[in-house]
Write a protein that holds these residues in place. Structure first.
Motif, PDB file in Angstrom:
ATOM      1  N   LEU A 103       0.832  -1.202   0.000  1.00  0.00           N
ATOM      2  CA  LEU A 103       0.000   0.000   0.000  1.00  0.00           C
ATOM      3  C   LEU A 103       0.867   1.251   0.000  1.00  0.00           C
ATOM      4  O   LEU A 103       0.646   2.171  -0.786  1.00  0.00           O
ATOM      5  CB  LEU A 103      -0.923  -0.001   1.221  1.00  0.00           C
ATOM      6  CG  LEU A 103      -1.854   1.211   1.362  1.00  0.00           C
ATOM      7  CD1 LEU A 103      -2.781   1.329   0.155  1.00  0.00           C
ATOM      8  CD2 LEU A 103      -2.661   1.120   2.655  1.00  0.00           C
ATOM      9  N   PHE A 104       1.892   1.308   0.858  1.00  0.00           N
ATOM     10  CA  PHE A 104       2.773   2.467   0.955  1.00  0.00           C
ATOM     11  C   PHE A 104       4.224   2.039   0.761  1.00  0.00           C
ATOM     12  O   PHE A 104       4.635   0.966   1.227  1.00  0.00           O
ATOM     13  CB  PHE A 104       2.636   3.164   2.310  1.00  0.00           C
ATOM     14  CG  PHE A 104       1.411   4.014   2.432  1.00  0.00           C
ATOM     15  CD1 PHE A 104       1.363   5.289   1.886  1.00  0.00           C
ATOM     16  CD2 PHE A 104       0.298   3.532   3.097  1.00  0.00           C
ATOM     17  CE1 PHE A 104       0.220   6.067   1.996  1.00  0.00           C
ATOM     18  CE2 PHE A 104      -0.847   4.304   3.229  1.00  0.00           C
ATOM     19  CZ  PHE A 104      -0.875   5.578   2.662  1.00  0.00           C
TER      20      PHE A 104
ATOM     21  N   MET B 216       2.436   5.345  -3.078  1.00  0.00           N
ATOM     22  CA  MET B 216       1.580   4.167  -2.923  1.00  0.00           C
ATOM     23  C   MET B 216       1.709   3.279  -4.168  1.00  0.00           C
ATOM     24  O   MET B 216       1.074   3.542  -5.189  1.00  0.00           O
ATOM     25  CB  MET B 216       0.127   4.589  -2.722  1.00  0.00           C
ATOM     26  CG  MET B 216      -0.105   5.423  -1.472  1.00  0.00           C
ATOM     27  SD  MET B 216      -1.808   6.051  -1.338  1.00  0.00           S
ATOM     28  CE  MET B 216      -2.742   4.507  -1.187  1.00  0.00           C
TER      29      MET B 216
ATOM     30  N   VAL C  52       0.413   0.619  -4.856  1.00  0.00           N
ATOM     31  CA  VAL C  52      -0.861   0.011  -5.234  1.00  0.00           C
ATOM     32  C   VAL C  52      -1.603   0.872  -6.257  1.00  0.00           C
ATOM     33  O   VAL C  52      -2.411   0.347  -7.046  1.00  0.00           O
ATOM     34  CB  VAL C  52      -1.733  -0.226  -3.981  1.00  0.00           C
ATOM     35  CG1 VAL C  52      -2.239   1.094  -3.417  1.00  0.00           C
ATOM     36  CG2 VAL C  52      -2.904  -1.149  -4.302  1.00  0.00           C
TER      37      VAL C  52
ATOM     38  N   GLU D 255       2.252  -3.633 -11.446  1.00  0.00           N
ATOM     39  CA  GLU D 255       2.484  -2.245 -11.037  1.00  0.00           C
ATOM     40  C   GLU D 255       3.232  -1.487 -12.129  1.00  0.00           C
ATOM     41  O   GLU D 255       4.206  -1.979 -12.690  1.00  0.00           O
ATOM     42  CB  GLU D 255       3.301  -2.239  -9.744  1.00  0.00           C
ATOM     43  CG  GLU D 255       3.610  -0.855  -9.226  1.00  0.00           C
ATOM     44  CD  GLU D 255       4.599  -0.889  -8.076  1.00  0.00           C
ATOM     45  OE1 GLU D 255       5.137   0.189  -7.749  1.00  0.00           O
ATOM     46  OE2 GLU D 255       4.827  -1.988  -7.517  1.00  0.00           O
TER      47      GLU D 255
END
Length: 260
Positions: A124-125, A184, A186, A197
């Motif tokens: 997420l981060f 992020m 994500v 990604e």
């Protein structure tokens, strides 16, 4: 931005969002002003004809822009449904106009081997060295994997966030969100429809950075004491990010240009 210079030479289709995404935003502004969504429909149709890939990402950030602008105008939740229906209707009409060429393009992709091979949900981060690398990439040499912003962007962004004027409120929220998204991984996964990604969505960060430079250019060139302090702070932050990287020599020229 370095993104435009690099991608424009290697893959010209990467520049389509720089042309058609702003037109989508103009369409949103016209809907906000109570006008018919014809301009939005035409912009969507032309955007769709350039390919589903950039249209998908452009749609996500157009929705984000529309929400921020709607609440910036301080309109109530009752008006949101009417605005949403008009904007969604214009968008759907644009897709229908482009459907004879747009749908075969999408169907061809779904039947190809590039549609599979999901790599799973990324973090997420970003943290640690990954976060520092992301910060360096803001003004790294050109590539479609870097935002590669011009050196003037950092003081311009800081200047906007130091201001409390209402005219900057929308830019503050949008830029703040995009900077958060930048850290992020994500978001890159979501913008690539969950396949893997990617950082190609940085082109939208470059666009809003360009708006900020235009909004603050007069004040940046006035060279007031506060402006000089903000410029010095931005140079310090960037220098710290560059020289804490594992490949500092690769960014030495970019850092020197930013310092100058």
């Amino acid at each position: 931005s370095g993104f435009a210079l690099w991608a424009g030479l290697c893959h010209p289709e990467f520049l389509t969002s720089m042309i058609y995404f702003p037109l989508m935003l103009v369409g949103i502004e016209r809907v906000l002003a109570g006008r018919r969504p014809v301009f939005l429909a035409v912009s969507t149709a032309v955007y769709a004809l350039t390919g589903y890939y950039w249209l998908f990402m452009g749609t996500l950030f157009t929705c984000l822009y529309a929400l921020v602008r709607f609440f910036e105008e301080k309109r109530g939740l009752k008006a949101l449904s009417g605005f949403f229906l008009r904007a969604a209707g214009g968008y759907a009409l644009g897709l229908m106009c482009a459907a004879p060429l747009f749908l075969p393009n999408v169907m061809g992709f779904l039947q190809s081997n590039r549609a599979g091979g999901e790599r799973g949900l990324p973090a997420l981060f970003a943290a640690g060295e990954q976060a520092v690398s992301a910060l360096r990439a803001l003004i790294a040499p050109g590539s479609w994997n870097f935002a590669a912003l011009a050196a003037v962007v950092l003081p311009a962004v800081l200047l906007v966030f130091f201001r409390r004027e209402k005219k900057y409120r929308g830019l503050q929220v949008l830029t703040g969100l995009l900077c958060l998204f930048y850290l992020m991984p994500v978001v890159g996964w979501l913008c690539n429809a969950g396949a893997y990604e990617t950082t190609r969505w940085y082109v939208f960060l470059d666009f809003f950075a360009a708006l900020i430079v235009l909004a603050t250019l007069d004040e940046l060139t006035a060279f007031r004491n506060r402006t000089i302090m903000i410029c010095a702070l931005s140079v310090f932050l960037y220098t710290w990010a560059v020289w804490n990287g594992a490949e500092a020599e690769r960014y030495a020229l970019a850092m020197l240009m930013a310092t100058v």
